[in-house]
Write a protein that holds these residues in place. Sequence first.
Motif, mmCIF file in Angstrom:
data_model
loop_
_atom_site.group_PDB
_atom_site.id
_atom_site.type_symbol
_atom_site.label_atom_id
_atom_site.label_comp_id
_atom_site.label_asym_id
_atom_site.label_seq_id
_atom_site.Cartn_x
_atom_site.Cartn_y
_atom_site.Cartn_z
ATOM 1 N N LEU A 16 0.846 -1.185 0.000
ATOM 2 C CA LEU A 16 0.000 0.000 0.000
ATOM 3 C C LEU A 16 0.887 1.243 0.000
ATOM 4 C CD1 LEU A 16 -2.475 -1.073 2.846
ATOM 5 C CD2 LEU A 16 -2.761 -1.397 0.370
ATOM 6 N N PRO A 17 0.426 2.337 -0.604
ATOM 7 C CA PRO A 17 1.243 3.555 -0.584
ATOM 8 C C PRO A 17 1.434 4.104 0.826
ATOM 9 C CG PRO A 17 -0.942 4.006 -1.474
ATOM 10 C CD PRO A 17 -0.819 2.525 -1.377
ATOM 11 N N ASP A 18 0.402 3.991 1.649
ATOM 12 C CA ASP A 18 0.461 4.426 3.048
ATOM 13 C C ASP A 18 -0.759 3.858 3.772
ATOM 14 O OD1 ASP A 18 -1.763 6.170 2.545
ATOM 15 O OD2 ASP A 18 -0.381 7.686 1.809
ATOM 16 N N LEU A 19 -0.901 4.201 5.035
ATOM 17 C CA LEU A 19 -1.996 3.626 5.822
ATOM 18 C C LEU A 19 -3.375 4.151 5.447
ATOM 19 C CD1 LEU A 19 -0.581 3.370 9.453
ATOM 20 C CD2 LEU A 19 -1.052 1.500 7.859
ATOM 21 N N THR A 20 -3.451 5.226 4.681
ATOM 22 C CA THR A 20 -4.771 5.723 4.304
ATOM 23 C C THR A 20 -5.514 4.703 3.445
ATOM 24 O OG1 THR A 20 -3.947 6.894 2.341
ATOM 25 C CG2 THR A 20 -4.008 8.131 4.421
ATOM 26 N N ALA A 21 -4.765 3.804 2.796
ATOM 27 C CA ALA A 21 -5.388 2.763 1.979
ATOM 28 C C ALA A 21 -5.712 1.510 2.786
ATOM 29 C CB ALA A 21 -4.457 2.397 0.814
ATOM 30 N N PHE A 22 -5.316 1.493 4.051
ATOM 31 C CA PHE A 22 -5.462 0.271 4.846
ATOM 32 C C PHE A 22 -6.906 -0.096 5.182
ATOM 33 C CE2 PHE A 22 -5.784 -1.898 8.938
ATOM 34 C CZ PHE A 22 -5.045 -3.047 8.686
ATOM 35 N N PRO A 23 -7.778 0.850 5.569
ATOM 36 C CA PRO A 23 -9.139 0.440 5.945
ATOM 37 C C PRO A 23 -9.862 -0.346 4.854
ATOM 38 C CG PRO A 23 -8.728 2.638 6.763
ATOM 39 C CD PRO A 23 -7.561 2.280 5.874
ATOM 40 N N ASP A 24 -9.719 0.055 3.599
ATOM 41 C CA ASP A 24 -10.358 -0.688 2.510
ATOM 42 C C ASP A 24 -9.791 -2.098 2.424
ATOM 43 O OD1 ASP A 24 -12.020 1.385 1.831
ATOM 44 O OD2 ASP A 24 -10.767 2.106 0.179
ATOM 45 N N TRP A 25 -8.464 -2.224 2.569
ATOM 46 C CA TRP A 25 -7.866 -3.559 2.547
ATOM 47 C C TRP A 25 -8.373 -4.380 3.724
ATOM 48 C CZ3 TRP A 25 -5.031 -6.335 6.076
ATOM 49 C CH2 TRP A 25 -4.576 -7.578 5.599
ATOM 50 N N MET A 26 -8.470 -3.768 4.884
ATOM 51 C CA MET A 26 -8.912 -4.484 6.084
ATOM 52 C C MET A 26 -10.322 -5.011 5.925
ATOM 53 S SD MET A 26 -7.894 -5.457 9.085
ATOM 54 C CE MET A 26 -8.789 -6.333 10.367
ATOM 55 N N THR A 27 -11.184 -4.259 5.292
ATOM 56 C CA THR A 27 -12.554 -4.705 5.058
ATOM 57 C C THR A 27 -12.559 -5.999 4.249
ATOM 58 O OG1 THR A 27 -13.413 -2.458 5.137
ATOM 59 C CG2 THR A 27 -14.771 -4.101 4.014
ATOM 60 N N GLY A 28 -11.746 -6.060 3.214
ATOM 61 C CA GLY A 28 -11.653 -7.271 2.418
ATOM 62 C C GLY A 28 -11.020 -8.432 3.172
ATOM 63 N N PHE A 29 -10.031 -8.106 4.002
ATOM 64 C CA PHE A 29 -9.349 -9.140 4.788
ATOM 65 C C PHE A 29 -10.312 -9.798 5.759
ATOM 66 C CE2 PHE A 29 -6.669 -10.109 8.619
ATOM 67 C CZ PHE A 29 -5.947 -11.159 8.067
ATOM 68 N N VAL A 30 -11.141 -9.004 6.419
ATOM 69 C CA VAL A 30 -12.116 -9.546 7.360
ATOM 70 C C VAL A 30 -13.149 -10.404 6.625
ATOM 71 C CG1 VAL A 30 -14.002 -8.910 8.914
ATOM 72 C CG2 VAL A 30 -11.823 -7.688 9.038
ATOM 73 N N ALA A 31 -13.550 -9.938 5.455
ATOM 74 C CA ALA A 31 -14.585 -10.655 4.699
ATOM 75 C C ALA A 31 -14.114 -12.030 4.244
ATOM 76 C CB ALA A 31 -15.022 -9.818 3.498
ATOM 77 N N THR A 32 -12.817 -12.167 4.015
ATOM 78 C CA THR A 32 -12.313 -13.432 3.481
ATOM 79 C C THR A 32 -11.652 -14.310 4.537
ATOM 80 O OG1 THR A 32 -10.207 -12.382 2.857
ATOM 81 C CG2 THR A 32 -11.951 -12.455 1.203
ATOM 82 N N ALA A 33 -11.513 -13.771 5.772
ATOM 83 C CA ALA A 33 -10.831 -14.553 6.831
ATOM 84 C C ALA A 33 -11.687 -15.705 7.310
ATOM 85 C CB ALA A 33 -10.482 -13.617 7.979
#
Length: 214
Positions: A197-214
Amino acid sequence: MFDLDPRESPGSALAVGFDLDLTLADTRAGIAAVYAALAAETGVPIDTDQVVRRIGPPLEDELANWFPVDEVPVMAARYRAIYADIAIPATVLMPGAVAALGAVRAGGRRAVIVSGKNQADTERTVRYLGLEVDAVVGGLFGAGKGAALREHGAGAYIGDHTGDVDAARAASAVAVAVATGPFDTAALAAYGADVVLPDLTAFPDWMTGFVATA
């Protein structure tokens, strides 16, 4: 705000681990100021721009670039003695840090910081910045972070350094790299980060997907 004992059981909730320096906390100005103070005290010229470009590995490794090997332990002790008063007041949050930790909580996960900075200054930095995390572990670098991440049940580890990719690998966690430290996105991807990711501002969107697929 957080558990100071890294040995406590993480419980049933999956955790997400974060590095501290240049991931959640911008420590560049503070670290530069401490090295400038060491230079003034000892008369040894230190290029603080070079120092901050290399933040990540253990303190002793960096000090060895400026002092003879036999002087490094004394300089490390002096660095740690003055760090709290000089560096912590100059430390600020990295962009997106608060939202990233909020995304972890929103996903029902615990947030754990595992840092190369010594335990005391890691705790002080977390408190100073008001970071809401569940556990703080300091004094570990690279693959050495793996045991702490496993102990706290981290399914992912977020950091800015190639050593943080090693940490995630050692913990069998997803390696999420942010290009806010010494390595750009291409270097982090080439090293083998699972997500860049370029920085943490992109992290929440990634986290949403991570939770959905965990």
